[in-house]
Design a protein around this motif. Structure first.
Motif, PDB file in Angstrom:
ATOM      1  N   VAL A 136       0.836  -1.201   0.000  1.00  0.00           N
ATOM      2  CA  VAL A 136       0.000   0.000   0.000  1.00  0.00           C
ATOM      3  C   VAL A 136       0.871   1.251   0.000  1.00  0.00           C
ATOM      4  CG1 VAL A 136      -1.702   1.310   1.315  1.00  0.00           C
ATOM      5  CG2 VAL A 136      -1.920  -1.177   1.121  1.00  0.00           C
ATOM      6  N   VAL A 137       1.937   1.222   0.795  1.00  0.00           N
ATOM      7  CA  VAL A 137       2.868   2.349   0.827  1.00  0.00           C
ATOM      8  C   VAL A 137       3.497   2.551  -0.546  1.00  0.00           C
ATOM      9  CG1 VAL A 137       5.015   3.219   1.816  1.00  0.00           C
ATOM     10  CG2 VAL A 137       3.347   2.082   3.286  1.00  0.00           C
ATOM     11  N   ALA A 138       3.925   1.458  -1.177  1.00  0.00           N
ATOM     12  CA  ALA A 138       4.541   1.548  -2.501  1.00  0.00           C
ATOM     13  C   ALA A 138       3.562   2.107  -3.525  1.00  0.00           C
ATOM     14  CB  ALA A 138       5.038   0.171  -2.943  1.00  0.00           C
ATOM     15  N   LEU A 139       2.301   1.678  -3.451  1.00  0.00           N
ATOM     16  CA  LEU A 139       1.298   2.175  -4.395  1.00  0.00           C
ATOM     17  C   LEU A 139       1.076   3.675  -4.210  1.00  0.00           C
ATOM     18  CD1 LEU A 139      -0.778   1.644  -6.586  1.00  0.00           C
ATOM     19  CD2 LEU A 139      -2.412   0.991  -4.800  1.00  0.00           C
TER      20      LEU A 139
ATOM     21  N   LYS B 160       1.858   9.191  -6.386  1.00  0.00           N
ATOM     22  CA  LYS B 160       2.277  10.575  -6.164  1.00  0.00           C
ATOM     23  C   LYS B 160       3.419  10.993  -7.089  1.00  0.00           C
ATOM     24  CE  LYS B 160       1.007  10.583  -1.261  1.00  0.00           C
ATOM     25  NZ  LYS B 160       1.533  10.622   0.132  1.00  0.00           N
ATOM     26  N   ALA B 161       4.068  10.020  -7.722  1.00  0.00           N
ATOM     27  CA  ALA B 161       5.216  10.331  -8.577  1.00  0.00           C
ATOM     28  C   ALA B 161       4.761  11.027  -9.862  1.00  0.00           C
ATOM     29  CB  ALA B 161       5.976   9.054  -8.920  1.00  0.00           C
ATOM     30  N   PRO B 162       5.551  11.960 -10.385  1.00  0.00           N
ATOM     31  CA  PRO B 162       5.147  12.683 -11.600  1.00  0.00           C
ATOM     32  C   PRO B 162       5.116  11.797 -12.844  1.00  0.00           C
ATOM     33  CG  PRO B 162       7.386  13.275 -10.948  1.00  0.00           C
ATOM     34  CD  PRO B 162       6.825  12.466  -9.833  1.00  0.00           C
TER      35      PRO B 162
ATOM     36  N   THR C 281      -3.129  -6.372  -3.318  1.00  0.00           N
ATOM     37  CA  THR C 281      -2.203  -5.325  -3.752  1.00  0.00           C
ATOM     38  C   THR C 281      -0.814  -5.870  -3.494  1.00  0.00           C
ATOM     39  OG1 THR C 281      -3.771  -3.580  -3.152  1.00  0.00           O
ATOM     40  CG2 THR C 281      -1.461  -2.931  -3.446  1.00  0.00           C
ATOM     41  N   ALA C 282      -0.068  -6.145  -4.548  1.00  0.00           N
ATOM     42  CA  ALA C 282       1.207  -6.850  -4.411  1.00  0.00           C
ATOM     43  C   ALA C 282       2.334  -6.080  -5.085  1.00  0.00           C
ATOM     44  CB  ALA C 282       1.106  -8.253  -5.018  1.00  0.00           C
ATOM     45  N   VAL C 283       3.444  -5.938  -4.374  1.00  0.00           N
ATOM     46  CA  VAL C 283       4.642  -5.315  -4.934  1.00  0.00           C
ATOM     47  C   VAL C 283       5.403  -6.342  -5.748  1.00  0.00           C
ATOM     48  CG1 VAL C 283       6.831  -4.201  -4.398  1.00  0.00           C
ATOM     49  CG2 VAL C 283       4.832  -3.692  -3.017  1.00  0.00           C
ATOM     50  N   LEU C 284       5.842  -5.952  -6.929  1.00  0.00           N
ATOM     51  CA  LEU C 284       6.685  -6.836  -7.722  1.00  0.00           C
ATOM     52  C   LEU C 284       8.144  -6.634  -7.313  1.00  0.00           C
ATOM     53  CD1 LEU C 284       4.122  -6.061  -9.771  1.00  0.00           C
ATOM     54  CD2 LEU C 284       5.440  -7.589 -11.252  1.00  0.00           C
ATOM     55  N   GLN C 285       8.814  -7.710  -7.015  1.00  0.00           N
ATOM     56  CA  GLN C 285      10.206  -7.659  -6.600  1.00  0.00           C
ATOM     57  C   GLN C 285      11.102  -7.616  -7.839  1.00  0.00           C
ATOM     58  OE1 GLN C 285      10.773 -11.085  -4.095  1.00  0.00           O
ATOM     59  NE2 GLN C 285       9.031 -10.569  -2.788  1.00  0.00           N
ATOM     60  N   GLY C 286      12.019  -6.662  -7.860  1.00  0.00           N
ATOM     61  CA  GLY C 286      12.907  -6.529  -8.998  1.00  0.00           C
ATOM     62  C   GLY C 286      12.579  -5.293  -9.814  1.00  0.00           C
TER      63      GLY C 286
ATOM     64  N   ALA D 277      -1.856  -2.791 -13.332  1.00  0.00           N
ATOM     65  CA  ALA D 277      -0.442  -2.620 -13.002  1.00  0.00           C
ATOM     66  C   ALA D 277      -0.152  -1.129 -12.836  1.00  0.00           C
ATOM     67  CB  ALA D 277       0.439  -3.209 -14.098  1.00  0.00           C
ATOM     68  N   HIS D 278       0.564  -0.779 -11.775  1.00  0.00           N
ATOM     69  CA  HIS D 278       0.983   0.603 -11.513  1.00  0.00           C
ATOM     70  C   HIS D 278       2.503   0.606 -11.435  1.00  0.00           C
ATOM     71  CE1 HIS D 278      -3.132   1.927 -10.208  1.00  0.00           C
ATOM     72  NE2 HIS D 278      -3.242   0.641  -9.890  1.00  0.00           N
ATOM     73  N   TRP D 279       3.130   1.595 -12.067  1.00  0.00           N
ATOM     74  CA  TRP D 279       4.586   1.667 -11.989  1.00  0.00           C
ATOM     75  C   TRP D 279       5.063   3.101 -12.149  1.00  0.00           C
ATOM     76  CZ3 TRP D 279       1.883   0.105 -16.232  1.00  0.00           C
ATOM     77  CH2 TRP D 279       2.185   0.698 -17.465  1.00  0.00           C
ATOM     78  N   SER D 280       6.280   3.325 -11.718  1.00  0.00           N
ATOM     79  CA  SER D 280       6.894   4.653 -11.816  1.00  0.00           C
ATOM     80  C   SER D 280       8.399   4.465 -11.952  1.00  0.00           C
ATOM     81  CB  SER D 280       6.590   5.484 -10.561  1.00  0.00           C
ATOM     82  OG  SER D 280       7.504   6.550 -10.423  1.00  0.00           O
ATOM     83  N   PRO D 281       8.984   4.860 -13.080  1.00  0.00           N
ATOM     84  CA  PRO D 281      10.436   4.738 -13.241  1.00  0.00           C
ATOM     85  C   PRO D 281      11.222   5.512 -12.186  1.00  0.00           C
ATOM     86  CG  PRO D 281       9.386   5.076 -15.369  1.00  0.00           C
ATOM     87  CD  PRO D 281       8.330   5.284 -14.335  1.00  0.00           C
ATOM     88  N   SER D 282      10.728   6.660 -11.753  1.00  0.00           N
ATOM     89  CA  SER D 282      11.491   7.460 -10.799  1.00  0.00           C
ATOM     90  C   SER D 282      11.546   6.817  -9.422  1.00  0.00           C
ATOM     91  CB  SER D 282      10.890   8.862 -10.677  1.00  0.00           C
ATOM     92  OG  SER D 282       9.577   8.818 -10.162  1.00  0.00           O
ATOM     93  N   THR D 283      10.506   6.094  -9.023  1.00  0.00           N
ATOM     94  CA  THR D 283      10.530   5.407  -7.736  1.00  0.00           C
ATOM     95  C   THR D 283      11.137   4.019  -7.849  1.00  0.00           C
ATOM     96  OG1 THR D 283       8.335   4.404  -7.978  1.00  0.00           O
ATOM     97  CG2 THR D 283       8.435   6.631  -7.047  1.00  0.00           C
ATOM     98  N   GLY D 284      11.198   3.486  -9.074  1.00  0.00           N
ATOM     99  CA  GLY D 284      11.743   2.141  -9.252  1.00  0.00           C
ATOM    100  C   GLY D 284      10.825   1.055  -8.722  1.00  0.00           C
ATOM    101  N   GLN D 285       9.533   1.359  -8.580  1.00  0.00           N
ATOM    102  CA  GLN D 285       8.605   0.393  -8.001  1.00  0.00           C
ATOM    103  C   GLN D 285       7.469   0.078  -8.972  1.00  0.00           C
ATOM    104  OE1 GLN D 285       8.242   1.065  -3.375  1.00  0.00           O
ATOM    105  NE2 GLN D 285       7.976   3.035  -4.400  1.00  0.00           N
ATOM    106  N   SER D 286       6.928  -1.125  -8.820  1.00  0.00           N
ATOM    107  CA  SER D 286       5.751  -1.523  -9.584  1.00  0.00           C
ATOM    108  C   SER D 286       4.858  -2.362  -8.680  1.00  0.00           C
ATOM    109  CB  SER D 286       6.142  -2.313 -10.836  1.00  0.00           C
ATOM    110  OG  SER D 286       7.026  -3.370 -10.524  1.00  0.00           O
TER     111      SER D 286
END
Length: 273
Positions: free
Chosen positions: A157-160, A165-167, A234-239, A184-193
């Motif tokens: 949830v924190v990662a989402l 919030k990332a631009p 709601t699951a964070v993808l590792q990597g 699927a949600h992702w942000s290159p600047s945060t490095g998270q998906s």
């Protein structure tokens, strides 16, 4: 103050457990960062959920004893002493008092927890330790639910929230033939998906859902997850996700694929390009 410290204070505020200094710090931080108000709502909702979901119970004596033992471990203010006023109270002059030595000062009130110093961290953390003691009683009715799960948002949830919030936040949604909806949600600047699912079918015992980045023809394992009873997760993808990856989900043995490759066809596939 950073956002993590504010989240701690928001919990203390919801429990009405902040010192005056921490309450001022909380109000000042909220005024300067109104976008942090979601921590306030989450803490208040959690406190309300706890109070409404638990039937009143009489805690065993051992819980009361453990709580007061925890309180006694907190730093206490030293008892105030003033030699001249003590001498006046006892009708001694300065000379007699000096000759008699220092007399013990009888406390006139119970000692209070020491106020936090700049080096000791926010007082909310001390109060949170007490709140956790009370919550430990409430958790008896929640089975395996822990205090940290009640008060701390899951990492996914924190990662989402950080992604949204990332631009450069992006998302893509796919609906499967069985009615499952996956985004699927992702942000290159945060490095998270993160993958958010709705309506995932229940799994047989001994199996789990596993996430994959499918890069060209190569599947890369990205962790396992378990949906709730309604098939939501709601699951964070590792990597690290690369542009154009397909985010896929397969059904694997408990613990994940034994050889690091999918052992079934994907039940979810979301194209990110």
């Amino acid at each position: 103050m950073n956002e993590r410290d504010f989240a701690d204070l928001a919990v203390g505020h919801a429990l009405h457990a902040l010192t005056e200094a921490d309450e001022r710090a909380y109000q000042e931080a909220l005024a300067g960062n109104p976008h942090w108000d979601h921590h306030v709502r989450e803490a208040a909702d959690t406190a309300t959920a706890i109070s409404s979901a638990i039937e009143p119970v009489e805690p065993p004596p051992s819980v009361r004893a453990a709580l007061f033992a925890r309180i006694s471990d907190l730093p206490q203010e030293p008892a105030a002493s003033n030699a001249s006023s003590a001498a006046a109270d006892q009708g001694r002059d300065d000379e007699d008092y000096a000759a008699a030595g220092t007399a013990p000062v009888a406390p006139t009130r119970a000692a209070e927890p020491a106020r936090p110093s700049p080096a000791s961290g926010w007082g909310a953390r001390r109060w949170f330790a007490l709140a956790a003691s009370f919550a430990a009683v409430l958790v008896l009715g929640f089975g395996a639910v822990t205090v940290s799960q009640l008060f701390t948002p899951p990492a996914a949830v924190v990662a989402l929230e950080q992604i949204e919030k990332a631009p450069d936040a992006q998302s893509a949604t796919a609906t499967m033939a069985d009615g499952t909806v996956a985004t699927a949600h992702w942000s290159p600047s945060t490095g998270q998906s993160v993958l958010v699912t709705d309506g995932m079918p229940a799994l047989a015992d001994g199996t789990t859902y596993e996430l994959w980045f499918v890069r060209g023809e190569t599947p890369i394992a990205a962790g396992t997850f378990e949906p709730d009873a309604d098939g939501n997760a709601t699951a964070v993808l590792q990597g690290e996700m690369h542009v154009g990856d397909i985010i896929a989900v397969t059904i694997e043995p408990a613990g994940g694929s034994p050889d690091g490759t999918p052992s079934s066809e994907p039940v979810v596939a979301v194209a990110t390009a």
